[in-house]
Design an enzyme around this catalytic site. Structure first.
Site, PDB file in Angstrom:
ATOM      1  N   ARG A  57       0.853  -1.189   0.000  1.00  0.00           N
ATOM      2  CA  ARG A  57       0.000   0.000   0.000  1.00  0.00           C
ATOM      3  C   ARG A  57       0.886   1.235   0.000  1.00  0.00           C
ATOM      4  NH1 ARG A  57      -2.643   3.087   4.851  1.00  0.00           N
ATOM      5  NH2 ARG A  57      -3.809   4.609   3.641  1.00  0.00           N
ATOM      6  N   HIS A  89      -2.900  10.888   0.725  1.00  0.00           N
ATOM      7  CA  HIS A  89      -2.331  10.682   2.060  1.00  0.00           C
ATOM      8  C   HIS A  89      -1.699  12.015   2.494  1.00  0.00           C
ATOM      9  CE1 HIS A  89      -0.891   7.277   4.872  1.00  0.00           C
ATOM     10  NE2 HIS A  89      -0.570   8.404   5.480  1.00  0.00           N
ATOM     11  N   GLU A 145      -7.284   8.499   6.452  1.00  0.00           N
ATOM     12  CA  GLU A 145      -7.528   9.118   7.749  1.00  0.00           C
ATOM     13  C   GLU A 145      -8.028  10.565   7.672  1.00  0.00           C
ATOM     14  OE1 GLU A 145      -4.035   8.688  10.188  1.00  0.00           O
ATOM     15  OE2 GLU A 145      -4.339   6.552  10.412  1.00  0.00           O
ATOM     16  N   ASN A 155      -7.239   1.645  10.014  1.00  0.00           N
ATOM     17  CA  ASN A 155      -5.929   1.923  10.624  1.00  0.00           C
ATOM     18  C   ASN A 155      -6.125   1.935  12.122  1.00  0.00           C
ATOM     19  OD1 ASN A 155      -5.028   2.365   8.045  1.00  0.00           O
ATOM     20  ND2 ASN A 155      -4.421   4.502   8.358  1.00  0.00           N
ATOM     21  N   TYR A 178      -3.804   1.849  15.942  1.00  0.00           N
ATOM     22  CA  TYR A 178      -2.540   1.755  16.668  1.00  0.00           C
ATOM     23  C   TYR A 178      -2.711   1.519  18.161  1.00  0.00           C
ATOM     24  CZ  TYR A 178      -0.206   3.211  12.425  1.00  0.00           C
ATOM     25  OH  TYR A 178       0.273   3.242  11.141  1.00  0.00           O
ATOM     26  N   GLU A 211      -3.416  -0.127   8.063  1.00  0.00           N
ATOM     27  CA  GLU A 211      -2.242   0.243   8.866  1.00  0.00           C
ATOM     28  C   GLU A 211      -2.400  -0.312  10.275  1.00  0.00           C
ATOM     29  OE1 GLU A 211      -1.121   4.403   9.198  1.00  0.00           O
ATOM     30  OE2 GLU A 211      -1.577   4.714   7.080  1.00  0.00           O
TER      31      GLU A 211
HETATM   32  C1  FCB Z   1      -1.019   7.172  10.708  1.00  0.00           C
HETATM   33  C2  FCB Z   1      -0.675   7.741   9.350  1.00  0.00           C
HETATM   34  C3  FCB Z   1       0.669   7.302   8.824  1.00  0.00           C
HETATM   35  C4  FCB Z   1       1.709   7.249   9.918  1.00  0.00           C
HETATM   36  C5  FCB Z   1       1.196   6.440  11.092  1.00  0.00           C
HETATM   37  C6  FCB Z   1       2.203   6.258  12.198  1.00  0.00           C
HETATM   38  O1  FCB Z   1      -1.897   8.029  11.359  1.00  0.00           O
HETATM   39  O2  FCB Z   1      -1.639   7.391   8.404  1.00  0.00           O
HETATM   40  O3  FCB Z   1       1.032   8.166   7.776  1.00  0.00           O
HETATM   41  O4  FCB Z   1       2.072   8.526  10.277  1.00  0.00           O
HETATM   42  O5  FCB Z   1       0.038   7.027  11.598  1.00  0.00           O
END
Ligand code: FCB
Length: 446
Positions: A77, A121, A166, A294, A296, A351
């Site tokens: 990607r 992006h 995002e 995405n 985290y 992500e």
């Molecule tokens: C996300 C973004 C990516 C990168 C990661 C750590 O929010 O999409 O570009 O910065 O975080």
């Protein structure tokens, strides 16, 4: 030890974005983007770092494709830099920019790696910012024209498209907090940017459907898994509000449910309603083929006496260098939630990753243990969510290599490959070996 097998045909990938890795910002006719402008404003980016060189992927993309092939990566990607293709955002086309992505796509396909392309992006052409950026409705038409151009050019080889990456981040940080390009702090600009970003997404999906292109299209949202800080009913209500102002704000309209009532009220009461025109919500709800997720981390939420009625509670898990909690359960938990909330859409994890700043040891080995451990945890949770019936078909690790982490510059390392910013050498970390093994076995032991 249990072996967590993924379904047959599950795809393993890595993700990057143009401004974070390409460099070569003034080469071959590329136009100026809002990030080129932003990084030059004093105090905006940690250490005054810029993406001028980044990982120099523009010149080293063949090496990077080989690197991926060596790890067994099945899908890649990446994003197109709009301003490489249309230096002023619309109008004159820069053939050299298109040709670069032709070479990249062809190199990937030659190595059996499926391209997954993000149209946007965060690197808006500066010429479009000069007319107000996402606050200006005409930018949604510019985006649709750009989308058509690249579908026509690459649609024979690219079968997976992501409209926006995002939107909550590039609108919220770009127009409300000002922490990211273009660095504006204005609630009214924010509500306009949100609506226009979603409208641009919808227009691009329409162009894709009307053009009869083969392949699939979706949007990628940023997500946090919200959890209550305690068992009180008010806390549960606060969690729902947090979801409204983040997740549902962007998923709701795309899935045909409109904006959450709480958010509509918030903006209306402040005199900055969403600038909705007749037909907009139907355009935004044009059916997509998949949802890009995405994720985290998680956040603990508690009720608050502020304008929105909720706030983050103090973290309870160890913090990563990015400031968020090490919460590997959050991926499976979010996937279960979003799958249930929106009727089991097809999901790609576009992500997921870990900030781990481990440096090479004396023998040059980068043993990024935190990343390895959390990655295993994320994948076990994801595996369990799939076993429970969530339709997740691909997983992209952020990121292939350490890169320009926006306002944090080069201080945050997310790669499974280490980037030596002095020599630009790429050094696969232990996590890359681990990931290659997971791909080979289509699963992991934990
Ligand atoms: C996300 C973004 C990516 C990168 C990661 C750590 O929010 O999409 O570009 O910065 O975080």
């Amino acid at each position: 030890m249990v072996f967590y097998a993924f379904p047959e045909g599950f795809q393993w990938g890595v993700a990057t974005a143009a401004y974070q890795i390409e460099g070569a910002v003034q080469e071959d006719g590329r136009g100026v983007t809002i990030w080129d402008t932003f990084v030059r404003q004093p105090g905006r980016v940690l250490g005054g770092d810029t993406g001028d060189v980044a990982c120099d992927h523009y010149h080293r993309f063949r090496e990077d494709v080989e690197l991926m092939a060596g790890l067994g990566i099945q899908t890649y990607r990446f994003s197109l830099a709009w301003a490489r293709i249309l230096p002023f955002g619309r109008g004159a086309v820069n053939e050299a920019g298109l040709a670069f992505y032709d070479r990249l796509v062809d190199a990937l396909l030659e190595r059996g790696i499926e391209p997954a392309v993000t149209l946007y992006h965060w690197d808006l052409p500066q010429a479009l910012q000069d007319i107000g950026g996402w606050t200006n409705r005409s930018v949604t038409d510019a985006f649709a024209e750009y989308a058509k151009l690249v579908f026509d050019r690459f649609g024979d080889r690219v079968k997976r498209w992501i409209t926006l990456n995002e939107p909550i981040v590039f609108t919220g940080e770009g127009y409300r907090s000002g922490r990211m390009a273009p660095g504006i702090r204005d609630l009214g600009a924010y509500s306009r940017a949100v609506h226009h970003a979603l409208l641009a997404h919808g227009k691009a999906v329409r162009v894709f459907r009307e053009g009869g292109y083969a392949g699939e299209i979706g949007i990628t949202n940023a997500n946090t898994f919200y959890e209550p800080a305690d068992d009180a009913p008010e806390t549960a209500a606060a969690v729902e509000l947090a979801r409204d102002f983040d997740t549902r704000l962007f998923h709701g309209p795309v899935f045909g449910r409109g904006y959450p009532a709480s958010v509509v009220k918030f903006f209306a009461e402040r005199g900055v309603p969403f600038p909705i025109e007749a037909g907009d919500m139907a355009v935004i709800a044009t059916p997509t083929d998949f949802l890009g997720v995405n994720l985290y981390s998680r956040a603990l939420i508690q009720p608050a006496n502020n304008s929105v009625g909720f706030a983050g509670a103090p973290p309870r898990l160890p913090l990563l260098p990015m400031g968020y909690e090490a919460a590997p359960h959050s991926l499976g938990a979010f996937v279960r939630w979003v799958s249930k909330e929106y009727g089991r859409p097809r999901i790609y994890i576009t992500e997921n990753g870990v900030c781990d700043n481990t440096e090479p040891d004396a023998s040059g080995v980068v043993d990024d243990r935190t990343r390895q451990e959390l990655l295993r945890g994320f994948l076990v949770g994801l595996n369990e969510a799939i076993a429970e019936g969530c339709d997740v078909r691909a997983y992209y690790q952020w990121s292939l290599m350490d890169n320009f982490e926006w306002a944090f510059g080069y201080s945050k390392r997310f790669g499974i490959v280490y980037t030596d910013y002095g020599t630009l050498a790429r050094i696969p970390k232990r996590s890359a070996e681990m990931y290659a093994e997971i791909i080979r076995r289509n699963g992991l032991e934990a």
